[in-house]
Design a protein around this motif. Structure first.
Motif, PDB file in Angstrom:
ATOM      1  N   THR A  87      -8.474   0.683   7.888  1.00 24.89           N
ATOM      2  CA  THR A  87      -8.182   1.066   6.507  1.00 24.89           C
ATOM      3  C   THR A  87      -7.014   0.267   5.945  1.00 24.89           C
ATOM      4  O   THR A  87      -7.023  -0.106   4.771  1.00 24.89           O
ATOM      5  N   ALA A  88      -6.011  -0.002   6.779  1.00 25.38           N
ATOM      6  CA  ALA A  88      -4.868  -0.784   6.316  1.00 25.38           C
ATOM      7  C   ALA A  88      -5.287  -2.213   5.988  1.00 25.38           C
ATOM      8  O   ALA A  88      -4.878  -2.782   4.977  1.00 25.38           O
ATOM      9  N   ARG A  90      -8.230  -3.174   5.087  1.00 24.86           N
ATOM     10  CA  ARG A  90      -9.024  -3.122   3.870  1.00 24.86           C
ATOM     11  C   ARG A  90      -8.117  -3.050   2.641  1.00 24.86           C
ATOM     12  O   ARG A  90      -8.331  -3.739   1.652  1.00 24.86           O
ATOM     13  N   ASP A  91      -7.084  -2.195   2.696  1.00 29.02           N
ATOM     14  CA  ASP A  91      -6.167  -2.065   1.566  1.00 29.02           C
ATOM     15  C   ASP A  91      -5.468  -3.386   1.264  1.00 29.02           C
ATOM     16  O   ASP A  91      -5.193  -3.698   0.104  1.00 29.02           O
ATOM     17  N   SER A 136      -5.809   6.212  -1.336  1.00 33.23           N
ATOM     18  CA  SER A 136      -6.181   5.190  -2.309  1.00 33.23           C
ATOM     19  C   SER A 136      -5.208   4.028  -2.164  1.00 33.23           C
ATOM     20  O   SER A 136      -4.005   4.229  -1.980  1.00 33.23           O
ATOM     21  N   ALA A 137      -5.750   2.835  -2.242  1.00 31.96           N
ATOM     22  CA  ALA A 137      -4.908   1.649  -2.106  1.00 31.96           C
ATOM     23  C   ALA A 137      -4.269   1.326  -3.450  1.00 31.96           C
ATOM     24  O   ALA A 137      -4.962   1.254  -4.465  1.00 31.96           O
ATOM     25  N   GLU A 139      -3.110  -0.624  -6.589  1.00 30.96           N
ATOM     26  CA  GLU A 139      -3.804  -1.758  -7.199  1.00 30.96           C
ATOM     27  C   GLU A 139      -3.128  -3.080  -6.892  1.00 30.96           C
ATOM     28  O   GLU A 139      -3.793  -4.107  -6.684  1.00 30.96           O
ATOM     29  N   LEU A 141      -1.272  -3.845  -4.280  1.00 34.48           N
ATOM     30  CA  LEU A 141      -0.986  -4.060  -2.862  1.00 34.48           C
ATOM     31  C   LEU A 141      -1.466  -5.418  -2.355  1.00 34.48           C
ATOM     32  O   LEU A 141      -0.699  -6.124  -1.682  1.00 34.48           O
ATOM     33  N   LEU A 182       3.058   1.113   6.298  1.00 35.22           N
ATOM     34  CA  LEU A 182       2.153   2.207   5.964  1.00 35.22           C
ATOM     35  C   LEU A 182       2.642   3.458   6.674  1.00 35.22           C
ATOM     36  O   LEU A 182       2.645   3.520   7.895  1.00 35.22           O
ATOM     37  N   TRP A 187       1.980   3.367   1.187  1.00 32.25           N
ATOM     38  CA  TRP A 187       2.482   2.018   1.434  1.00 32.25           C
ATOM     39  C   TRP A 187       3.878   1.849   0.843  1.00 32.25           C
ATOM     40  O   TRP A 187       4.148   2.286  -0.275  1.00 32.25           O
ATOM     41  N   ASP A 210       2.846   2.289  -4.653  1.00 25.56           N
ATOM     42  CA  ASP A 210       2.069   2.923  -5.718  1.00 25.56           C
ATOM     43  C   ASP A 210       2.893   3.189  -6.968  1.00 25.56           C
ATOM     44  O   ASP A 210       2.347   3.605  -7.995  1.00 25.56           O
TER      45      ASP A 210
END
Length: 344
Positions: A87-88, A90-91, A136-137, A139, A141, A182, A187, A210
């Motif tokens: 997941t990290a 992917r973000d 949610s990542a 935007e 990041l 993370l 983040w 964020d």
């Protein structure tokens, strides 16, 4: 696009020889006809791939056409497969690169090590976000991650939370981004603000990604900043995490608690301030109640947290929060003074 698919196909065949055209098509997300054409293209490019018929057939590479990491121990191979956080990645926009890297690693492992490495993915999974929070990542990041990789000074706009319900205010900072962390699904970027603080090189700061509302290259920052070779991101986070959490608690709330409320307090308030709060508790009065000071992030946060204790907590100060609890209690009393059908 096709070149990347051809490389991926060659790596899959190398790591899993004997796959049929149908199996490769499902793995690559293409048709079997495309797999056949891609195999021909690989042959023309000098990759010795061939299709064998029969029960034990499928696509294979010529014997010996592989690079092997013969010095890896099975435990080391398993550890390598555990080193990525899906997941990290992917973000950060790195999931495709990570998939290719894992394929390359799998393709170079001996068959005995390959099985050991792949087994780790079936046994361990890291779910970083906290319960009851939809991850949610942020935007910005991926762009911030690229700046971290390139050692590129950035100018960021940041929404700084206001105190005690005050609106957030927008601040702008030049930042040398050293790393990303993370923590519990959130983040953070750690970096140095040039010219700030007492040190000549600048002050170290941590920002929630964020809350970054805008990001751009710093004016005149055409070259990479010079990283401090002594900086250790993991050590920084470990040494400053407790202080960072403690710094968020900027509001003091005085409360009176029942014995049950005192027992439940650590379950509803911030862990960073619990020990200090319990240490400030008075001796129980004639009714068994204790009075203590609780450090919280804001009055809004205090209301949400302490409301969970119901009648086991009484807010004594600040006055504005006490009034809010009184109005809340009156609204509840009015609501529950009537039966569900509206009869009082």
């Amino acid at each position: 696009m096709r070149a990347a698919r051809l490389i991926r196909m060659a790596l899959i065949v190398q790591s899993s020889p004997g796959l049929t055209a149908g199996a490769l098509a499902r793995e690559l997300g293409v048709s079997e006809r495309t797999v056949i054409r891609d195999a021909q293209a690989l042959q023309e490019a000098g990759v010795p791939i061939r299709s064998e018929r029969g029960r034990a057939g499928g696509y294979r590479l010529a014997p010996g056409y592989r690079t092997r990491l013969t010095t890896l121990h099975p435990t080391e191979a398993e550890t390598l497969y555990l080193s990525g956080l899906p997941t990290a990645l992917r973000d950060l926009g790195l999931s495709d690169a990570a998939d290719t890297a894992r394929l390359k690693l799998s393709a170079t492992l001996l068959p005995s090590l390959r099985a050991a490495a792949e087994s780790s993915a079936r046994r361990f999974h890291l779910d970083a976000p906290a319960w009851f929070r939809e991850p949610s990542a942020p935007e910005l990041l991926p762009e911030l991650a690229r700046a971290v990789w390139a050692d590129r000074t950035v100018e960021l706009a940041y929404a700084r939370p206001g105190r005690d319900g005050a609106p957030a205010r927008r601040v702008t900072r030049l930042l040398e981004p050293y790393g990303l962390v993370l923590k519990a699904g959130v983040w953070y970027v750690v970096g140095r603000v040039p010219g700030e603080g007492t040190g000549a090189a600048g002050a170290w700061r941590t920002y929630r990604v964020d809350r970054v509302t805008a990001l751009s290259s710093a004016p005149g920052a055409d070259e990479a900043f010079v990283r401090d070779p002594s900086f250790d991101l993991a050590a920084y986070w470990r040494d400053h995490a407790a202080g960072f959490a403690r710094a968020l608690l900027r509001t003091t709330v005085t409360v009176r608690l029942t014995e049950r409320g005192l027992r439940l307090l650590p379950t509803v308030t911030d862990p960073a301030g619990v020990d200090e709060a319990l240490a400030s508790a008075t001796a129980p009065d004639a009714d068994g109640h204790v009075t203590l000071d609780v450090l919280v992030e804001s009055q809004d946060v205090a209301f949400t947290q302490l409301a969970a204790l119901g009648a086991d907590v009484e807010v004594l100060a600040p006055q504005g929060l006490r009034v809010r609890f009184r109005e809340h209690a009156q609204a509840l009393a009015a609501l529950y003074s009537a039966d569900p059908d509206g009869q009082r």
